[in-house]
Design an enzyme around this catalytic site. Sequence first.
Site, PDB file in Angstrom:
ATOM      1  CB  THR A 155      -0.911   0.002   1.241  1.00  0.00           C
ATOM      2  OG1 THR A 155      -1.654  -1.216   1.271  1.00  0.00           O
ATOM      3  CG2 THR A 155      -1.872   1.185   1.212  1.00  0.00           C
ATOM      4  N   PRO A 157       0.893   5.664   0.396  1.00  0.00           N
ATOM      5  CG  PRO A 157       2.461   6.860   1.653  1.00  0.00           C
ATOM      6  CD  PRO A 157       2.347   5.823   0.574  1.00  0.00           C
ATOM      7  CD1 TRP A 185      -2.170   2.026   5.409  1.00  0.00           C
ATOM      8  CD2 TRP A 185      -2.052   1.665   7.616  1.00  0.00           C
ATOM      9  NE1 TRP A 185      -2.857   3.032   6.039  1.00  0.00           N
ATOM     10  CE2 TRP A 185      -2.802   2.839   7.399  1.00  0.00           C
ATOM     11  CE3 TRP A 185      -1.839   1.236   8.939  1.00  0.00           C
ATOM     12  CZ2 TRP A 185      -3.346   3.592   8.436  1.00  0.00           C
ATOM     13  CZ3 TRP A 185      -2.370   1.982   9.965  1.00  0.00           C
ATOM     14  CH2 TRP A 185      -3.117   3.148   9.721  1.00  0.00           C
ATOM     15  N   GLY A 370     -24.901  -5.004  28.032  1.00  0.00           N
ATOM     16  CA  GLY A 370     -25.039  -3.725  28.711  1.00  0.00           C
ATOM     17  C   GLY A 370     -23.699  -3.081  29.026  1.00  0.00           C
ATOM     18  CD  GLU A 394      -4.924  -9.329   3.821  1.00  0.00           C
ATOM     19  OE1 GLU A 394      -5.478 -10.205   3.140  1.00  0.00           O
ATOM     20  OE2 GLU A 394      -4.280  -9.579   4.843  1.00  0.00           O
TER      21      GLU A 394
END
Length: 422
Positions: A155, A157, A185, A370, A394
């Site tokens: 990847t 930027p 990444w 809760g 991915e």
Amino acid sequence: MNFEIPTEITNFLAEVDLFIEKKIKPLEQIDDNIRFFDHRREDARTDWEREGLPNEEWELLLRKTKDLAIEAGIFSYPFPEEYGGRNGSNLGMAIIREHLAGKGLGLHNDLQNEHSVVGNNIGLLLMLKYGTDAQKDQWLDGMKTASQGFAFGITEPEHGSDATHMETSATRDGDHWIINGEKTWNTGVHIADADMVMARTSGKPGDALGITAFLVPMKTPGLKVEEYLWTFNMPSDHARVSFTDVRVPSSSIFGGEGKGLMVIQHFFNENRIRQAASSLGAAQYCINESVKYANERKPFGKPLSTNQAIQFPLVDLNTRCEMLRALIHKTAWLMDTDGAFSVSDKVSMCNYQANRLCCEAADFAMQVHGGMGYSRYKPFEHIYRHHRRYRITEGADEIQIRRAAGYLFGFMDQKKPKGVGV
């Protein structure tokens, strides 16, 4: 059609469960190792003074667990027999990954860093298929014991999910290549021996061919880890890495010049189906825990489970688990039968559906439980934060849907995959 899980896989699951009970759970309980899994987990795992990386104690514990699994012959299930494995199938790995994630948080399986007593070492499988003889000699012994490995620099930027528009380039210089560019990444580079860097060596932006994979040793001059990126779920080992006049020999090319995208697509397909199975297992865990709690909790004098507002969403989530399980098993089986590229559309369907389902199941589990469900004394917030990233990494949900649409509507250049009904 026979939907029974093959006997050899059922037997292996029993072997794994026994190993976890005898070896892993006792290790989890000594020396306050439980701090890595109880309400202190994020703080216990994270070296806040070292850029938010996993701390040394956490990684040493994972290493010890891995060594026990290797010694027991559990870790190497997917490896070929000649490398100490059991010739494990994609179907087997999908079933195993779901089974382990279905047990909840624990030292047996922690998806935050792909740790598992059954290894998800797709790097080794890629090395067997695409590596040169010299690369296999250099890497395989270390990879099969998880003492050696490489990260994936894909990847960028400025381009994110668009892997074909790549500014990182490599130019030939005699018998060497000069790499310039930047990746983000870039997971696991803090412990990697090398980074598998994707760089354009020919063609133009958008071309599938012309991208080459290079195995770049982490100590190569010009390779610099610029920063580690803090995330929704800490610790984080995702780095931004720059390459400035990085010089590597032609022997560092992995999978052939200009064919790097094929290597990555192979990696994605195998990893995505396993990722989908893990998300399914975690979703089923959230549902099962919610049903159990709804039967026990009695506000206003009657069990929560008597309320349709609790019943109906859990029935819907559980139904989706059943349908997705069938698709994951079918897809993994077809991958084993016809190859990793034969079911690209179904891999994408499984991936985005499973990751969405897990996030929804974890969110509703928090609601059923809760205030305690929202707290870190229950694992649901951790499951949500972790699996939420899979809807981006991915290939984001939208990329997965776009990919499935490409096959469905005939926009993709590849052969129409099996099972498309129109």
